[in-house]
Design a protein around this motif. Structure first.
Motif, PDB file in Angstrom:
ATOM      1  N   GLY A 106       8.580  -1.995 -20.909  1.00  0.00           N
ATOM      2  CA  GLY A 106       8.753  -1.532 -19.533  1.00  0.00           C
ATOM      3  C   GLY A 106       7.760  -2.242 -18.635  1.00  0.00           C
ATOM      4  N   PHE A 107       7.751  -1.856 -17.368  1.00  0.00           N
ATOM      5  CA  PHE A 107       6.906  -2.528 -16.383  1.00  0.00           C
ATOM      6  C   PHE A 107       6.425  -1.522 -15.341  1.00  0.00           C
ATOM      7  CE2 PHE A 107      10.279  -5.314 -17.815  1.00  0.00           C
ATOM      8  CZ  PHE A 107       9.600  -6.453 -18.235  1.00  0.00           C
ATOM      9  N   CYS A 108       5.247  -1.791 -14.805  1.00  0.00           N
ATOM     10  CA  CYS A 108       4.763  -1.113 -13.611  1.00  0.00           C
ATOM     11  C   CYS A 108       4.479  -2.194 -12.580  1.00  0.00           C
ATOM     12  CB  CYS A 108       3.507  -0.306 -13.904  1.00  0.00           C
ATOM     13  SG  CYS A 108       2.794   0.510 -12.444  1.00  0.00           S
ATOM     14  N   VAL A 109       5.033  -2.035 -11.377  1.00  0.00           N
ATOM     15  CA  VAL A 109       4.893  -3.058 -10.344  1.00  0.00           C
ATOM     16  C   VAL A 109       4.574  -2.386  -9.006  1.00  0.00           C
ATOM     17  CG1 VAL A 109       6.555  -4.533 -11.534  1.00  0.00           C
ATOM     18  CG2 VAL A 109       7.350  -3.077  -9.676  1.00  0.00           C
ATOM     19  N   GLY A 110       3.923  -3.153  -8.136  1.00  0.00           N
ATOM     20  CA  GLY A 110       3.674  -2.649  -6.789  1.00  0.00           C
ATOM     21  C   GLY A 110       2.202  -2.668  -6.420  1.00  0.00           C
ATOM     22  N   ASN A 111       1.710  -1.543  -5.906  1.00  0.00           N
ATOM     23  CA  ASN A 111       0.359  -1.453  -5.367  1.00  0.00           C
ATOM     24  C   ASN A 111      -0.681  -2.043  -6.331  1.00  0.00           C
ATOM     25  OD1 ASN A 111      -2.315   0.345  -5.261  1.00  0.00           O
ATOM     26  ND2 ASN A 111      -1.490   0.119  -3.197  1.00  0.00           N
ATOM     27  N   PRO A 112      -1.426  -3.066  -5.920  1.00  0.00           N
ATOM     28  CA  PRO A 112      -2.339  -3.737  -6.848  1.00  0.00           C
ATOM     29  C   PRO A 112      -3.464  -2.860  -7.359  1.00  0.00           C
ATOM     30  CG  PRO A 112      -2.345  -4.808  -4.664  1.00  0.00           C
ATOM     31  CD  PRO A 112      -1.326  -3.731  -4.620  1.00  0.00           C
TER      32      PRO A 112
END
Length: 406
Positions: free
Chosen positions: A249-255
């Motif tokens: 899976g992945f988590c993306v967005g706010n650094p």
């Protein structure tokens, strides 16, 4: 020595365990159980993905430790997907991290950003990790009721107004597991505006982004201008490419949130096995006709199940997305509750479903049916359920059942 552990005490008994235990007993006794209870794809991953896994296994270098954040090629492939699918430009170094499935990612992000006593807003009903990942981390959950009778944004405003301390994060999940509800980009825009004004992070679970049956595909919250100021999104290859056991899976967005998750993960894992990550890259970068085939398969199963149950005297809504039907109990059996109904359906019809109460208090009165059996098995399940309903005094002409659709 008897010891009560604090975090374990905060977890209620696992509702699904009762149905699973009955299912195991029935199968041990030789019964053929048709299992709609778990969202577990029954088809293998695409051939080119398996071929890439096998090919990569022959490289002696790939059997060493991998990298917790995910190999660069896989992160770049996910960025390419977001660019083509959502017109969202992601930085693979700062705004993307690979997780061991969405479930692990959500739980580890909860550990990273939660302090004891924090208030987290979570939908109810919802996939259990959306609430319990934060409960394990020490948070208190304030539920946002979901369903056609509730205005989500109104319930969100009410929850924030009556929460002390101020909530620190909101969990969203559309298309929804278990309800199959979908939302549009205007909805996400309103949520982003509200949460930015109140200093609340947004955690979006988009695991079913590609399992949809309408012409308009589900949007990403990251399409909203400024969403990355407060939001991250979890996605998964489990359902899109029939790879649930691969745990990618992945988590993306706010650094900042991505970095916090990466910090926790660096202590807990070395990332998924490298050949699996290479094969996952091939899934994202390779031919995508398999994704449309997946949608057609679930659409066909959905139509067989929904039309068959309606003819049997149990009309249920047709889901616009996900691999689930969210079905209100037949009115004549509603008083027994979703857990007892699920147990009775297993015993009398040899069909396993997930009781709605397992997804939260607002899930009571429903069961979730997964579209994970082929059409032949689905038709057999419908016949079994029809016989069970008739034995319970419910049939196609039963007025009480017909009222569900009204």
């Amino acid at each position: 020595m008897s010891q009560e552990f604090h975090r374990i005490k905060r977890l209620p008994p696992y509702v699904f365990a009762e149905v699973n235990a009955l299912k195991s007993t029935a199968r041990a006794a030789g019964q053929d159980i048709i299992d709609f209870g778990m969202g577990n794809p029954d088809q293998p991953p695409p051939k080119h993905v398996i071929d890439k896994l096998v090919e990569t296994l022959g490289d002696p270098r790939v059997h060493r430790y991998s990298t917790s954040r995910g190999i660069p090629g896989l992160r770049r492939a996910l960025c390419r997907y977001y660019g083509e699918r959502f017109d969202v430009d992601l930085d693979p170094e700062r705004e993307v991290i690979v997780t061991l499935g969405s479930k692990e990612g959500l739980a580890n992000l909860a550990q990273a950003i939660t302090s004891p006593g924090d208030i987290i807003l979570a939908p109810n009903p919802s996939y259990p990790i959306h609430a319990f990942g934060f409960i394990i981390a020490g948070a208190a959950i304030r539920s946002i009721p979901m369903g056609p009778e509730f205005d989500f944004l109104e319930q969100l405003e009410r929850a924030v107004r009556h929460s002390v301390p101020r909530p620190s994060a909101l969990v969203l999940n559309y298309p929804s597991n278990p309800t199959a509800e979908v939302v549009d980009l205007d909805f996400y825009g309103a949520v982003v505006d509200f949460c930015r004004d109140h200093g609340i992070y947004v955690i979006s679970d988009l695991a079913y982004a590609e399992v949809y049956f309408d012409e308009q595909p589900p949007p990403s919250i990251l399409q909203v201008p400024g969403a990355r100021d407060i939001a991250v999104e979890f996605t998964s290859l489990s359902k899109t490419y029939s790879m649930p056991g691969w745990r990618i899976g992945f988590c993306v967005g706010n650094p900042d949130l991505v970095a916090a998750l990466g910090r926790v993960k660096s202590y807990l894992d070395y990332g998924a096995f490298t050949p699996i990550q290479v094969a996952a890259t091939a899934a994202l970068n390779g031919p995508q006709d398999c994704v449309e085939e997946m949608r057609q398969r679930y659409r066909s199963r959905r139509d067989v199940l929904v039309s068959g149950l309606a003819a049997a005297g149990w009309p249920i809504p047709s889901p616009p997305a996900t691999m689930f039907c969210w079905a209100p109990l037949p009115e004549a059996l509603r008083e027994m509750g979703s857990l007892e109904f699920s147990k009775l359906l297993l015993q009398e019809a040899q069909v396993a479903v997930a009781p709605g109460i397992g997804f939260g208090e607002y899930g009571e009165g429903f069961v979730r049916l997964g579209l994970v059996e082929n059409e032949q098995r689905t038709r057999q399940a419908v016949r079994n359920i029809k016989s069970f309903l008739r034995s319970s005094g419910i049939g196609p002409e039963d007025a009480k059942v017909r009222n569900i659709a009204s």
